[in-house]
Design a protein around this motif. Structure first.
Motif, PDB file in Angstrom:
ATOM      1  N   LEU A 287       0.807  -1.222   0.000  1.00  0.00           N
ATOM      2  CA  LEU A 287       0.000   0.000   0.000  1.00  0.00           C
ATOM      3  C   LEU A 287       0.843   1.276   0.000  1.00  0.00           C
ATOM      4  N   THR A 288       2.014   1.222  -0.621  1.00  0.00           N
ATOM      5  CA  THR A 288       2.893   2.385  -0.695  1.00  0.00           C
ATOM      6  C   THR A 288       3.023   2.804  -2.155  1.00  0.00           C
ATOM      7  N   PRO A 289       2.692   4.064  -2.500  1.00  0.00           N
ATOM      8  CA  PRO A 289       2.767   4.501  -3.902  1.00  0.00           C
ATOM      9  C   PRO A 289       4.188   4.410  -4.449  1.00  0.00           C
ATOM     10  N   GLU A 290       4.262   4.272  -5.747  1.00  0.00           N
ATOM     11  CA  GLU A 290       5.552   4.110  -6.424  1.00  0.00           C
ATOM     12  C   GLU A 290       6.515   5.258  -6.126  1.00  0.00           C
ATOM     13  N   ARG A 291       6.012   6.458  -5.996  1.00  0.00           N
ATOM     14  CA  ARG A 291       6.911   7.602  -5.789  1.00  0.00           C
ATOM     15  C   ARG A 291       7.602   7.563  -4.431  1.00  0.00           C
ATOM     16  N   PHE A 292       7.132   6.686  -3.514  1.00  0.00           N
ATOM     17  CA  PHE A 292       7.781   6.544  -2.211  1.00  0.00           C
ATOM     18  C   PHE A 292       8.633   5.281  -2.123  1.00  0.00           C
ATOM     19  N   TRP A 293       8.788   4.550  -3.225  1.00  0.00           N
ATOM     20  CA  TRP A 293       9.612   3.353  -3.207  1.00  0.00           C
ATOM     21  C   TRP A 293      11.075   3.720  -3.032  1.00  0.00           C
ATOM     22  N   GLU A 294      11.875   2.749  -2.570  1.00  0.00           N
ATOM     23  CA  GLU A 294      13.298   2.993  -2.340  1.00  0.00           C
ATOM     24  C   GLU A 294      14.024   3.313  -3.642  1.00  0.00           C
ATOM     25  N   ARG A 295      13.578   2.736  -4.734  1.00  0.00           N
ATOM     26  CA  ARG A 295      14.108   3.101  -6.050  1.00  0.00           C
ATOM     27  C   ARG A 295      13.001   2.969  -7.086  1.00  0.00           C
ATOM     28  N   GLN A 296      13.128   3.717  -8.162  1.00  0.00           N
ATOM     29  CA  GLN A 296      12.114   3.698  -9.204  1.00  0.00           C
ATOM     30  C   GLN A 296      12.396   2.556 -10.183  1.00  0.00           C
ATOM     31  N   PRO A 297      11.360   1.865 -10.659  1.00  0.00           N
ATOM     32  CA  PRO A 297      11.580   0.753 -11.591  1.00  0.00           C
ATOM     33  C   PRO A 297      12.062   1.244 -12.955  1.00  0.00           C
ATOM     34  N   THR A 298      12.904   0.431 -13.589  1.00  0.00           N
ATOM     35  CA  THR A 298      13.356   0.733 -14.946  1.00  0.00           C
ATOM     36  C   THR A 298      12.229   0.461 -15.937  1.00  0.00           C
ATOM     37  N   VAL A 299      12.465   0.753 -17.198  1.00  0.00           N
ATOM     38  CA  VAL A 299      11.452   0.508 -18.230  1.00  0.00           C
ATOM     39  C   VAL A 299      11.126  -0.979 -18.304  1.00  0.00           C
ATOM     40  N   LEU A 300      12.162  -1.829 -18.281  1.00  0.00           N
ATOM     41  CA  LEU A 300      11.924  -3.277 -18.323  1.00  0.00           C
ATOM     42  C   LEU A 300      11.155  -3.737 -17.091  1.00  0.00           C
ATOM     43  N   GLU A 301      11.480  -3.169 -15.936  1.00  0.00           N
ATOM     44  CA  GLU A 301      10.775  -3.542 -14.704  1.00  0.00           C
ATOM     45  C   GLU A 301       9.331  -3.060 -14.722  1.00  0.00           C
ATOM     46  N   GLN A 302       9.071  -1.935 -15.386  1.00  0.00           N
ATOM     47  CA  GLN A 302       7.695  -1.466 -15.526  1.00  0.00           C
ATOM     48  C   GLN A 302       6.859  -2.500 -16.287  1.00  0.00           C
ATOM     49  N   HIS A 303       7.404  -3.039 -17.376  1.00  0.00           N
ATOM     50  CA  HIS A 303       6.687  -4.072 -18.142  1.00  0.00           C
ATOM     51  C   HIS A 303       6.518  -5.343 -17.299  1.00  0.00           C
ATOM     52  N   TRP A 304       7.546  -5.671 -16.538  1.00  0.00           N
ATOM     53  CA  TRP A 304       7.492  -6.849 -15.658  1.00  0.00           C
ATOM     54  C   TRP A 304       6.428  -6.682 -14.572  1.00  0.00           C
ATOM     55  N   LEU A 305       6.330  -5.492 -13.984  1.00  0.00           N
ATOM     56  CA  LEU A 305       5.294  -5.224 -12.976  1.00  0.00           C
ATOM     57  C   LEU A 305       3.903  -5.296 -13.600  1.00  0.00           C
ATOM     58  N   ALA A 306       3.779  -4.844 -14.839  1.00  0.00           N
ATOM     59  CA  ALA A 306       2.483  -4.934 -15.528  1.00  0.00           C
ATOM     60  C   ALA A 306       2.070  -6.393 -15.724  1.00  0.00           C
ATOM     61  N   GLU A 307       3.049  -7.269 -15.996  1.00  0.00           N
ATOM     62  CA  GLU A 307       2.742  -8.701 -16.130  1.00  0.00           C
ATOM     63  C   GLU A 307       2.280  -9.277 -14.800  1.00  0.00           C
ATOM     64  N   ILE A 308       2.906  -8.889 -13.701  1.00  0.00           N
ATOM     65  CA  ILE A 308       2.495  -9.372 -12.378  1.00  0.00           C
ATOM     66  C   ILE A 308       1.093  -8.874 -12.041  1.00  0.00           C
ATOM     67  N   ALA A 309       0.799  -7.643 -12.436  1.00  0.00           N
ATOM     68  CA  ALA A 309      -0.531  -7.085 -12.149  1.00  0.00           C
ATOM     69  C   ALA A 309      -1.636  -7.875 -12.836  1.00  0.00           C
ATOM     70  N   GLU A 310      -1.305  -8.559 -13.924  1.00  0.00           N
ATOM     71  CA  GLU A 310      -2.295  -9.356 -14.645  1.00  0.00           C
ATOM     72  C   GLU A 310      -2.496 -10.736 -14.017  1.00  0.00           C
ATOM     73  N   LEU A 311      -1.613 -11.147 -13.102  1.00  0.00           N
ATOM     74  CA  LEU A 311      -1.709 -12.471 -12.493  1.00  0.00           C
ATOM     75  C   LEU A 311      -2.832 -12.512 -11.463  1.00  0.00           C
TER      76      LEU A 311
END
Length: 445
Positions: A9-33
């Motif tokens: 429940l923590t927004p992306e802008r407060f994460w310890e580091r921002q995801p790369t472009v490849l990680e953004q696509h990877w997170l989108a795949e997890i969101a579909e699971l």
């Protein structure tokens, strides 16, 4: 293997580091699971279908994890979701819910973030085993035959006749021997070994569980064969050993999925998630039971439900079944609580859907006082709580942040029940805010 760690429940802008472009696509795949194959609930949920939310969601602030903590391994990377409130808080809730100490203090202070999921899994498993072992260990009956000149147990007439026909003069008898060497015990012993290898040196069991496991390992050996789920479910349980089925099924699920490590290098998707929103709901339920002498009912068990609408032509026909989390009092309901594992406050105010849900609950059950309850944060009571209760035609509605520690949570609930009951029978003053004002403020934000 790449590892990406975030808090629930923590927004992306407060994460310890921002995801790369490849990680953004990877997170989108997890969101579909679907999270369903990965969620371990340890038989804590009610009788109705549990709420299923996506593992990840996305809004104007970017990605954020929803109601689950744990690990998901997908396409060679691991997403680790830690509890934003800390592992000690979550294990404290599990201890409160099941009335057992789920992790000795020595096991809760590891700084290795990869062990957080291991400890939480061990906490759920340990709580399940200790609850099952409160009255008896998983001893099951086994019929054993013997032959000799004396009868042990009951005479086996047919077996004796066959022995006599073969020229023997001894007697065949059978007796029932109760043994700990059975399918549920085998699964529990293997799960204990599984966690012991990953929590080595942390004294994670505690004295009571150590005693249980010593007895079971003596009967089964340290490396018994893993039983099938069918063998666990069809084993013979007495009324006092019935809870061992749940502990054995959880053990089998952990061992079968092996979420903590065997297939870490492949490209498959596997992992384990714990529904923290469910734990928060059950923690609040337990605290409510201690805060009042009135009957407290878990509304989501399916036995206490209301309806949004009822037909005037056929009163037996209803629409919109409602399942509030906690009902206090019985015929009539004196108070109603619905637990929300999210933050209260901020620019958006109370979520509009949650507000309408609380109003529908209060109206349907005719509860004079009702509240949405959230985990307390260090920032102090938000505006919505400071202005509570809010008067509506359905009753007095409150928005509460509750302490995450049991004693303080019980005290605050007891105080709220006392003061809100008094406020519910008094007309609103000029300082009281209306529900309509809340809705408009929410819509404008």
């Amino acid at each position: 293997m790449d590892r990406f760690t975030i808090n629930d429940l923590t927004p992306e802008r407060f994460w310890e580091r921002q995801p790369t472009v490849l990680e953004q696509h990877w997170l989108a795949e997890i969101a579909e699971l679907s999270p369903e194959p990965f969620v371990l609930r340890a038989q804590l949920q009610g009788d109705h279908e549990p709420t299923i939310e996506p593992i990840l969601g996305r809004d104007v602030e970017g990605w954020r994890a929803n109601r689950y903590i744990g690990e998901i391994r997908h396409n060679g990377r691991t997403l680790a979701i830690r509890p934003r409130l800390g592992i000690e808080t979550i294990t404290g809730w599990i201890s409160t819910i099941l009335n057992v100490q789920v992790l000795p203090r020595a096991a809760t202070h590891s700084k290795d973030t990869s062990s957080v999921v291991t400890q939480l899994l061990a906490a759920l498993w340990r709580a399940s085993v200790l609850t099952a072992g409160q009255h008896a260990l998983p001893r099951t009956p086994d019929r054993v035959a013997s032959h000799g000149m004396s009868v042990h147990g009951r005479l086996d007439v047919a077996g004796t006749a066959r022995r006599r026909a073969a020229g023997h003069r001894d007697l065949v008898s059978t007796q029932v021997v109760r043994s700990y060497n059975n399918a549920p015990a085998n699964a529990v012993v293997l799960a204990d070994r599984y966690f012991d290898q990953r929590l080595a040196g942390s004294r994670w069991r505690g004295n009571r569980l150590d005693e249980h496991m010593a007895v079971l390992r003596t009967a089964t050996g340290s490396r018994p064969k893993l039983p099938t789920l069918h063998e666990i479910r069809t084993a013979r349980y007495s009324p006092i050993t019935a809870k061992w089925r749940r502990a054995a099924e959880l053990s089998w699920q952990i061992l079968n999925a092996d979420p903590l490590g065997v297939a870490a290098d492949d490209e498959s998707t596997h992992g384990v998630l714990i529904d923290v929103a469910e734990l928060w709901e059950l923690f609040v339920l337990h605290c409510a039971g201690l805060a009042t002498d009135q009957p407290v009912t878990h509304g989501t068990t399916g036995h206490s439900s209301g309806h949004l609408a009822r037909s005037t032509v056929d009163p037996s026909r209803t629409m919109g079944k409602l399942y509030p989390d906690i009902l206090i009092g019985d015929s009539p309901v004196s108070a109603l609580l619905d637990a929300k594992y999210k933050r209260l406050g901020g620019m958006g105010g109370v979520d509009r859907g949650d507000l309408y849900q609380l109003h529908a609950y209060s109206s349907s059950f005719e509860a004079p006082i009702a509240a949405l309850v959230y985990p307390e944060t260090d920032s102090g009571p938000p505006l919505e709580e400071r202005n509570s209760p809010w008067h509506s035609r359905a009753g007095a509605l409150s928005f509460l942040t509750l302490p995450t520690e049991r004693a303080r949570c019980v005290a605050k609930l007891a105080s709220w029940l006392e003061h809100s009951a008094q406020a519910a029978i008094q007309p609103p003053t000029c300082r009281s805010a209306s529900l309509k004002g809340t809705v408009l403020a929410t819509e404008q934000d």
